[in-house]
Scaffold this motif. Structure first.
Motif, PDB file in Angstrom:
ATOM      1  N   ASP A 139       3.413  10.681  -9.340  1.00 55.24           N
ATOM      2  CA  ASP A 139       2.881  10.805 -10.700  1.00 55.24           C
ATOM      3  C   ASP A 139       1.687  11.752 -10.799  1.00 55.24           C
ATOM      4  O   ASP A 139       1.517  12.441 -11.811  1.00 55.24           O
ATOM      5  N   ARG A 140       0.870  11.768  -9.788  1.00 56.99           N
ATOM      6  CA  ARG A 140      -0.366  12.556  -9.814  1.00 56.99           C
ATOM      7  C   ARG A 140      -0.085  14.035  -9.551  1.00 56.99           C
ATOM      8  O   ARG A 140       0.575  14.374  -8.563  1.00 56.99           O
ATOM      9  N   GLU A 141      -0.565  14.899 -10.438  1.00 55.87           N
ATOM     10  CA  GLU A 141      -0.361  16.333 -10.265  1.00 55.87           C
ATOM     11  C   GLU A 141      -1.666  17.038  -9.938  1.00 55.87           C
ATOM     12  O   GLU A 141      -2.710  16.741 -10.527  1.00 55.87           O
ATOM     13  N   GLN A 142      -1.587  17.948  -9.016  1.00 59.00           N
ATOM     14  CA  GLN A 142      -2.697  18.830  -8.664  1.00 59.00           C
ATOM     15  C   GLN A 142      -2.110  20.189  -8.296  1.00 59.00           C
ATOM     16  O   GLN A 142      -1.037  20.250  -7.650  1.00 59.00           O
ATOM     17  N   PHE A 143      -2.783  21.237  -8.708  1.00 54.17           N
ATOM     18  CA  PHE A 143      -2.317  22.588  -8.434  1.00 54.17           C
ATOM     19  C   PHE A 143      -0.905  22.815  -8.968  1.00 54.17           C
ATOM     20  O   PHE A 143      -0.064  23.482  -8.369  1.00 54.17           O
ATOM     21  N   GLY A 144      -0.624  22.161 -10.121  1.00 56.19           N
ATOM     22  CA  GLY A 144       0.607  22.436 -10.836  1.00 56.19           C
ATOM     23  C   GLY A 144       1.837  21.703 -10.346  1.00 56.19           C
ATOM     24  O   GLY A 144       2.958  22.008 -10.795  1.00 56.19           O
ATOM     25  N   GLN A 145       1.673  20.719  -9.466  1.00 57.61           N
ATOM     26  CA  GLN A 145       2.839  19.978  -8.994  1.00 57.61           C
ATOM     27  C   GLN A 145       2.415  18.589  -8.517  1.00 57.61           C
ATOM     28  O   GLN A 145       1.236  18.379  -8.193  1.00 57.61           O
ATOM     29  N   PRO A 146       3.372  17.624  -8.467  1.00 58.48           N
ATOM     30  CA  PRO A 146       3.023  16.298  -7.947  1.00 58.48           C
ATOM     31  C   PRO A 146       2.497  16.424  -6.521  1.00 58.48           C
ATOM     32  O   PRO A 146       3.004  17.240  -5.738  1.00 58.48           O
ATOM     33  N   ILE A 147       1.508  15.616  -6.184  1.00 55.72           N
ATOM     34  CA  ILE A 147       0.871  15.786  -4.875  1.00 55.72           C
ATOM     35  C   ILE A 147       1.806  15.444  -3.721  1.00 55.72           C
ATOM     36  O   ILE A 147       1.551  15.835  -2.581  1.00 55.72           O
ATOM     37  N   ILE A 148       2.915  14.736  -3.996  1.00 60.06           N
ATOM     38  CA  ILE A 148       3.862  14.466  -2.918  1.00 60.06           C
ATOM     39  C   ILE A 148       4.508  15.760  -2.423  1.00 60.06           C
ATOM     40  O   ILE A 148       5.019  15.829  -1.298  1.00 60.06           O
ATOM     41  N   GLU A 149       4.478  16.809  -3.275  1.00 58.93           N
ATOM     42  CA  GLU A 149       5.038  18.094  -2.880  1.00 58.93           C
ATOM     43  C   GLU A 149       4.141  18.837  -1.899  1.00 58.93           C
ATOM     44  O   GLU A 149       4.595  19.768  -1.224  1.00 58.93           O
ATOM     45  N   HIS A 150       2.888  18.430  -1.816  1.00 60.25           N
ATOM     46  CA  HIS A 150       1.975  19.055  -0.862  1.00 60.25           C
ATOM     47  C   HIS A 150       2.252  18.478   0.523  1.00 60.25           C
ATOM     48  O   HIS A 150       2.320  17.260   0.712  1.00 60.25           O
ATOM     49  N   GLN A 151       2.410  19.351   1.488  1.00 58.42           N
ATOM     50  CA  GLN A 151       2.826  18.914   2.813  1.00 58.42           C
ATOM     51  C   GLN A 151       1.898  17.861   3.404  1.00 58.42           C
ATOM     52  O   GLN A 151       2.359  16.905   4.051  1.00 58.42           O
ATOM     53  N   ALA A 152       0.610  18.006   3.197  1.00 59.29           N
ATOM     54  CA  ALA A 152      -0.350  17.057   3.777  1.00 59.29           C
ATOM     55  C   ALA A 152      -0.077  15.638   3.287  1.00 59.29           C
ATOM     56  O   ALA A 152      -0.127  14.674   4.065  1.00 59.29           O
ATOM     57  N   ILE A 153       0.221  15.502   1.990  1.00 62.98           N
ATOM     58  CA  ILE A 153       0.488  14.180   1.422  1.00 62.98           C
ATOM     59  C   ILE A 153       1.884  13.697   1.816  1.00 62.98           C
ATOM     60  O   ILE A 153       2.082  12.531   2.187  1.00 62.98           O
ATOM     61  N   GLY A 154       2.868  14.607   1.751  1.00 66.61           N
ATOM     62  CA  GLY A 154       4.221  14.222   2.128  1.00 66.61           C
ATOM     63  C   GLY A 154       4.306  13.735   3.560  1.00 66.61           C
ATOM     64  O   GLY A 154       4.993  12.745   3.855  1.00 66.61           O
ATOM     65  N   HIS A 155       3.585  14.384   4.458  1.00 64.60           N
ATOM     66  CA  HIS A 155       3.608  13.971   5.860  1.00 64.60           C
ATOM     67  C   HIS A 155       2.882  12.643   6.075  1.00 64.60           C
ATOM     68  O   HIS A 155       3.288  11.835   6.915  1.00 64.60           O
ATOM     69  N   LYS A 156       1.798  12.437   5.330  1.00 64.75           N
ATOM     70  CA  LYS A 156       1.133  11.127   5.406  1.00 64.75           C
ATOM     71  C   LYS A 156       2.112  10.018   5.030  1.00 64.75           C
ATOM     72  O   LYS A 156       2.234   9.006   5.724  1.00 64.75           O
ATOM     73  N   LEU A 157       2.817  10.227   3.918  1.00 68.16           N
ATOM     74  CA  LEU A 157       3.750   9.202   3.455  1.00 68.16           C
ATOM     75  C   LEU A 157       4.897   8.996   4.445  1.00 68.16           C
ATOM     76  O   LEU A 157       5.354   7.866   4.658  1.00 68.16           O
ATOM     77  N   ALA A 188       0.832  -1.203   0.000  1.00 68.08           N
ATOM     78  CA  ALA A 188       0.000   0.000   0.000  1.00 68.08           C
ATOM     79  C   ALA A 188       0.868   1.255   0.000  1.00 68.08           C
ATOM     80  O   ALA A 188       0.569   2.246  -0.686  1.00 68.08           O
ATOM     81  N   LEU A 189       1.965   1.227   0.761  1.00 64.52           N
ATOM     82  CA  LEU A 189       2.881   2.356   0.801  1.00 64.52           C
ATOM     83  C   LEU A 189       3.551   2.574  -0.552  1.00 64.52           C
ATOM     84  O   LEU A 189       3.613   3.700  -1.057  1.00 64.52           O
ATOM     85  N   ASP A 190       4.058   1.497  -1.156  1.00 59.62           N
ATOM     86  CA  ASP A 190       4.755   1.633  -2.442  1.00 59.62           C
ATOM     87  C   ASP A 190       3.831   2.187  -3.515  1.00 59.62           C
ATOM     88  O   ASP A 190       4.232   3.067  -4.307  1.00 59.62           O
ATOM     89  N   ASP A 191       2.595   1.689  -3.558  1.00 58.46           N
ATOM     90  CA  ASP A 191       1.639   2.200  -4.543  1.00 58.46           C
ATOM     91  C   ASP A 191       1.343   3.676  -4.295  1.00 58.46           C
ATOM     92  O   ASP A 191       1.159   4.462  -5.242  1.00 58.46           O
ATOM     93  N   SER A 192       1.278   4.061  -3.032  1.00 66.13           N
ATOM     94  CA  SER A 192       0.983   5.456  -2.688  1.00 66.13           C
ATOM     95  C   SER A 192       2.126   6.379  -3.072  1.00 66.13           C
ATOM     96  O   SER A 192       1.896   7.502  -3.545  1.00 66.13           O
ATOM     97  N   ILE A 193       3.362   5.926  -2.867  1.00 67.27           N
ATOM     98  CA  ILE A 193       4.523   6.735  -3.249  1.00 67.27           C
ATOM     99  C   ILE A 193       4.540   6.946  -4.764  1.00 67.27           C
ATOM    100  O   ILE A 193       4.763   8.066  -5.262  1.00 67.27           O
ATOM    101  N   THR A 194       4.295   5.875  -5.503  1.00 67.31           N
ATOM    102  CA  THR A 194       4.264   5.983  -6.966  1.00 67.31           C
ATOM    103  C   THR A 194       3.174   6.944  -7.413  1.00 67.31           C
ATOM    104  O   THR A 194       3.406   7.837  -8.255  1.00 67.31           O
ATOM    105  N   TYR A 195       1.985   6.775  -6.868  1.00 68.27           N
ATOM    106  CA  TYR A 195       0.857   7.622  -7.261  1.00 68.27           C
ATOM    107  C   TYR A 195       1.125   9.082  -6.893  1.00 68.27           C
ATOM    108  O   TYR A 195       0.860   9.993  -7.694  1.00 68.27           O
ATOM    109  N   ALA A 196       1.668   9.321  -5.699  1.00 68.16           N
ATOM    110  CA  ALA A 196       1.890  10.690  -5.233  1.00 68.16           C
ATOM    111  C   ALA A 196       2.964  11.400  -6.058  1.00 68.16           C
ATOM    112  O   ALA A 196       2.946  12.633  -6.187  1.00 68.16           O
TER     113      ALA A 196
END
Length: 374
Positions: free
Chosen positions: A263-281, A253-261
């Motif tokens: 690859d997936r862009e929102q607000f002009g950047q990969p969602i892993i760049e958003h603190q809320a998602i980065g902290h979850k991961l 589940a973690l590996d799939d989430s890292i890949t998705y985060a």
């Protein structure tokens, strides 16, 4: 905790098997609720169906850390297959540890080859967390035992060719629980309802009904009254296997989430760049690694003598982590995570069972607390 060269070899072999042989089959098996027998045969070809069996009967007789690694890697790809294998290994362990030489020679070589499949019948409709309340009776009668009763939540219930049964020799005596070996093809043994489950859908989970089933007295594996003691001993290792499986699901589940985060862009950047998602991961990564280290510690301790507290801690933390990580994985995937197009919805459904079978989280807490008393 560094792996030995042999452990790395086995881990990599299983990892390669999962990558090459499991593949998309896991989706079809989940949908059809049919166990993938071709994958089971592949496990047998790798000798993994004999992991806990002594070498003199054809088994690998691996140590607990290696057994743990195999369970983690299999669960990463297919939890239903990992569960079926761990229950089969519970059955071979019972025969190895408690059976007579005749029973070992009769059953273990074939079970090592993958057939017959083993089942472990302890729980009942009204006796789950407290097996001492079981009502299944194996009444001695001459040179036989006559068995009557019902067992529930039996993994491999349909597929099994041999059942490790726990029953009272006197239904009214709570101290008479004893362990028996019951061939699946005996008269009077019926497979009942197959459960339609939330997750782990490819693993057959059934009721077993015993109606005047007769087995020879030599199929008694433990002394009368020693059944629960033997079950708890075996289940300590079994809980380490479940903890390992929980780590495998959580890592997937973690590996799939890292890949998705990434690859997936929102607000002009990969969602892993958003603190809320980065902290979850970050939290997910930390918890998965903590669960893995607890599990490896419990596995190491198990080879130095049964340690129920270490096994309970590993199973409790790893299974709760699997649920939490799978939940966050669905959240990170958003609406896509709620569809069957992405694996995280299956991880979410599968993870929950790890907090229930082979002792609920509440039972693990009870075991841990018991060992803290002075």
């Amino acid at each position: 905790m560094e792996l030995t060269g042999e452990q790395e070899l086995i881990r990599n072999t299983v990892r390669e098997f999962v990558e090459n042989e499991v593949g998309t089959d896991v989706h079809e098996a989940d949908k059809s609720q049919e166990f993938p027998e071709d994958i089971w045969d592949g496990l047998a070809d790798l000798d993994l169906t004999g992991m806990t069996t002594p070498e003199e009967y054809g088994g690998l007789d691996v140590d607990t850390p290696t057994y743990s690694l195999v369970n983690e890697e299999l669960a990463y790809g297919h939890l239903a297959v990992a569960t079926a294998l761990s229950v089969h290994c519970l059955a071979t362990s019972c025969i190895s540890q408690f059976g007579s030489e005749e029973r070992k020679e009769e059953w273990l070589p074939d079970m090592v080859s993958g057939r017959p499949v083993g089942a472990f019948a302890l729980s009942e409709p009204d006796a789950g967390s407290n097996p001492a309340e079981m009502t299944t009776e194996a009444r001695p009668e001459g040179d036989e035992f006559v068995i009557n009763g019902k067992k529930q939540w039996i993994t491999n219930g349909e597929r099994a060719g041999v059942v490790i049964l726990f029953a009272k020799t006197d239904r009214d005596d709570p101290d008479s629980v004893t362990q028996f070996l019951v061939p699946k093809n005996v008269d009077g043994l019926e497979v009942g309802k197959k459960e339609d489950k939330l997750g782990l859908r490819a693993s057959d989970t059934t009721t077993l009904i015993f109606d005047d089933v007769r087995i020879p007295a030599e199929n008694r594996l433990t002394e009368v009254g020693e059944g629960l003691k033997s079950a708890f001993s075996i289940l300590t290792g079994g809980r380490i296997a479940i903890a390992s499986q929980a780590v495998g699901v959580a890592q997937a589940a973690l590996d799939d989430s890292i890949t998705y985060a990434n690859d997936r862009e929102q607000f002009g950047q990969p969602i892993i760049e958003h603190q809320a998602i980065g902290h979850k991961l970050a939290d997910m990564q930390t918890d998965v690694q903590a669960a893995r280290l607890l599990t490896r510690d419990a596995a190491r301790k198990n080879d130095n003598g049964v340690d129920p507290k270490a096994a309970a801690m590993a199973k409790y933390f790893a299974s709760e982590t699997a649920v939490d990580v799978a939940n966050e994985a669905v959240q990170i995937h958003g609406g896509y995570g709620y569809t069957k197009d992405f694996d995280v919805e299956r991880y979410y459904r599968d993870a929950k069972i790890t907090t229930i079978y082979e002792g609920t989280s509440e039972i693990q807490q009870k075991i841990i607390a018991r060992h803290l008393k002075r």
